[in-house]
Enzyme design. Structure first.
Site, PDB file in Angstrom:
ATOM      1  N   SER A 125       0.845  -1.201   0.000  1.00 20.31           N
ATOM      2  CA  SER A 125       0.000   0.000   0.000  1.00 20.31           C
ATOM      3  C   SER A 125       0.874   1.244   0.000  1.00 20.31           C
ATOM      4  O   SER A 125       1.918   1.281   0.672  1.00 20.31           O
ATOM      5  CB  SER A 125      -0.886   0.019   1.244  1.00 20.31           C
ATOM      6  N   TYR A 138      -2.799  -1.246   9.829  1.00 18.89           N
ATOM      7  CA  TYR A 138      -2.749  -1.510   8.386  1.00 18.89           C
ATOM      8  C   TYR A 138      -1.380  -1.114   7.809  1.00 18.89           C
ATOM      9  O   TYR A 138      -0.745  -1.896   7.091  1.00 18.89           O
ATOM     10  CB  TYR A 138      -3.868  -0.710   7.714  1.00 18.89           C
TER      11      TYR A 138
HETATM   12  N1  LIG Z   1      -8.157   0.202  -3.117  1.00 23.34           N
HETATM   13  C1  LIG Z   1      -7.074   0.894  -2.783  1.00 23.34           C
HETATM   14  O1  LIG Z   1      -7.005   2.126  -2.984  1.00 23.34           O
HETATM   15  C2  LIG Z   1      -5.885   0.202  -2.140  1.00 23.34           C
HETATM   16  C3  LIG Z   1      -4.823   1.015  -1.742  1.00 23.34           C
HETATM   17  C4  LIG Z   1      -3.716   0.414  -1.164  1.00 23.34           C
HETATM   18  C5  LIG Z   1      -3.664  -0.965  -1.005  1.00 23.34           C
HETATM   19  N2  LIG Z   1      -4.709  -1.740  -1.414  1.00 23.34           N
HETATM   20  C6  LIG Z   1      -4.572  -3.195  -1.221  1.00 23.34           C
HETATM   21  O2  LIG Z   1      -4.954  -3.868  -2.396  1.00 23.34           O
HETATM   22  C7  LIG Z   1      -5.465  -5.163  -2.047  1.00 23.34           C
HETATM   23  C8  LIG Z   1      -6.826  -5.345  -2.703  1.00 23.34           C
HETATM   24  O3  LIG Z   1      -7.707  -4.358  -2.184  1.00 23.34           O
HETATM   25  P1  LIG Z   1      -9.080  -3.956  -2.873  1.00 23.34           P
HETATM   26  O4  LIG Z   1      -9.166  -2.477  -2.801  1.00 23.34           O
HETATM   27  O5  LIG Z   1      -9.229  -4.656  -4.161  1.00 23.34           O
HETATM   28  O6  LIG Z   1     -10.076  -4.525  -1.749  1.00 23.34           O
HETATM   29  P2  LIG Z   1     -11.401  -5.410  -1.855  1.00 23.34           P
HETATM   30  O7  LIG Z   1     -11.992  -5.363  -0.482  1.00 23.34           O
HETATM   31  O8  LIG Z   1     -12.234  -4.969  -3.012  1.00 23.34           O
HETATM   32  O9  LIG Z   1     -10.835  -6.880  -2.148  1.00 23.34           O
HETATM   33  C9  LIG Z   1     -10.111  -7.595  -1.181  1.00 23.34           C
HETATM   34  C10 LIG Z   1     -10.403  -9.080  -1.379  1.00 23.34           C
HETATM   35  O10 LIG Z   1      -9.615  -9.809  -0.414  1.00 23.34           O
HETATM   36  C11 LIG Z   1     -10.419 -10.841   0.104  1.00 23.34           C
HETATM   37  N3  LIG Z   1      -9.949 -11.233   1.431  1.00 23.34           N
HETATM   38  C12 LIG Z   1      -9.925 -10.472   2.563  1.00 23.34           C
HETATM   39  N4  LIG Z   1      -9.472 -11.204   3.599  1.00 23.34           N
HETATM   40  C13 LIG Z   1      -9.189 -12.438   3.112  1.00 23.34           C
HETATM   41  C14 LIG Z   1      -8.696 -13.636   3.692  1.00 23.34           C
HETATM   42  N5  LIG Z   1      -8.420 -13.715   5.003  1.00 23.34           N
HETATM   43  N6  LIG Z   1      -8.517 -14.714   2.901  1.00 23.34           N
HETATM   44  C15 LIG Z   1      -8.813 -14.648   1.589  1.00 23.34           C
HETATM   45  N7  LIG Z   1      -9.307 -13.562   0.972  1.00 23.34           N
HETATM   46  C16 LIG Z   1      -9.496 -12.467   1.739  1.00 23.34           C
HETATM   47  C17 LIG Z   1     -11.828 -10.243   0.171  1.00 23.34           C
HETATM   48  O11 LIG Z   1     -12.824 -11.251   0.251  1.00 23.34           O
HETATM   49  C18 LIG Z   1     -11.872  -9.444  -1.137  1.00 23.34           C
HETATM   50  O12 LIG Z   1     -12.364 -10.238  -2.205  1.00 23.34           O
HETATM   51  C19 LIG Z   1      -5.516  -5.217  -0.511  1.00 23.34           C
HETATM   52  O13 LIG Z   1      -4.382  -5.908  -0.047  1.00 23.34           O
HETATM   53  C20 LIG Z   1      -5.459  -3.753  -0.127  1.00 23.34           C
HETATM   54  O14 LIG Z   1      -4.901  -3.595   1.158  1.00 23.34           O
HETATM   55  C21 LIG Z   1      -5.825  -1.189  -1.967  1.00 23.34           C
END
Ligand SMILES: NC(=O)c1ccc[n+]([C@@H]2O[C@H](COP(=O)([O-])OP(=O)(O)OC[C@H]3O[C@@H](n4cnc5c(N)ncnc54)[C@H](O)[C@@H]3O)[C@@H](O)[C@H]2O)c1
Length: 235
Positions: A125, A138
């Protein structure tokens, strides 16, 4: 045809990565705690539970062969003032975002070592670059993932395996929209677009494109790197 496992592959960034790798010609298995019912590449696994990972990977290997590409995109966020985070909450975020990455890498590594080739991409992130108030658990978890990435790159390079991290910033996914709805962003997504140098929100496909490159043979000299994809919000 190579086989790629994408954790968190049912939503947002993980979903876009799974779709991109499929269109690039990989066999793809999307592992998720909440797998999509209509996706025949979906496997149920909780990344905090090594038994469920082993079970899912057993099914993946049987159907698609050894796994030589792993993208860790499963993650959970958390917003709370540090004094109010109880230890169980702290542990839960670290367990999913850091220990989950530990478990999945350990589970696929034998296939990569056997093949003498592998690609690991960890989605961390941009908050680990800048810090972020109310997200200390986080940010700690994602900073640790960046550190793990660097160490493993040094350890696994001689085995033909590259390990990189992609820290996304401000990507339009269900996670971001949930934060907006709960008024946790300090403004709307639209407000943030005005503060983003490229003047748009990131798309999951932006992260998928970066992962696709890092996984390609062309990227074989890139390892141990943290490749920011954030529209210039973090430099
Ligand atoms: N969206 C953003 O701006 C952003 C920014 C920085 C980092 N991220 C990172 O990107 C990654 C994806 O995030 P996103 O925005 O697509 O979120 P999202 O919530 O849309 O998707 C996350 C997915 O991870 C799955 N998940 C959560 N815990 C789990 C577990 N214990 N076992 C298996 N699956 C699990 C959820 O079911 C979901 O399908 C994450 O690691 C998040 O921290 C996202």
């Amino acid at each position: 045809m190579k086989t790629a496992v994408v954790t968190g592959g049912a939503s947002g960034i993980g979903l876009a990565i799974a779709q991109r790798l499929r269109s690039d010609g990989f066999h793809v298995a999307a592992l998720d705690r909440n797998p999509a019912a209509d996706d025949d590449s979906a496997y149920r696994a909780d990344v905090t539970d090594p038994d469920s990972i082993a079970e899912a990977l057993g099914a993946v290997r049987e159907k698609l062969g050894p796994v030589t590409v792993l993208v860790n995109a499963a993650g959970v966020d958390g917003f709370k003032r540090f004094q109010n985070i109880d230890f169980a909450e702290w542990q839960r975020v670290i367990e999913v975002n850091l220990h989950g990455v530990f478990h999945t890498i350990q589970a696929v590594l034998p296939d990569m070592i056997e093949a003498g080739w592998g690609r690991i991409v960890n989605i961390s992130s941009s908050s680990a670059q800048s810090g972020q108030p109310f997200m200390s658990h986080y940010v700690s978890s994602k900073s640790a993932v960046n550190g793990l990435t660097k160490s493993l790159a040094l350890e696994l390079g001689p085995s033909g395996i590259t390990v990189n991290a992609v820290p996304p910033g401000f990507i339009d996914t269900p996670m971001l929209r949930r934060s907006e709805a709960r008024r946790l962003l300090g403004g709307t997504v639209e407000d943030h677009i005005q503060r983003t140098p490229v003047r748009r929100v990131g798309k999951p496909e932006d992260i998928a494109a970066t992962c696709a490159f890092l996984i390609s043979d062309e990227a074989g000299y890139i390892t141990g790197q943290i490749i920011g994809v954030n529209g210039g919000r973090n430099t």
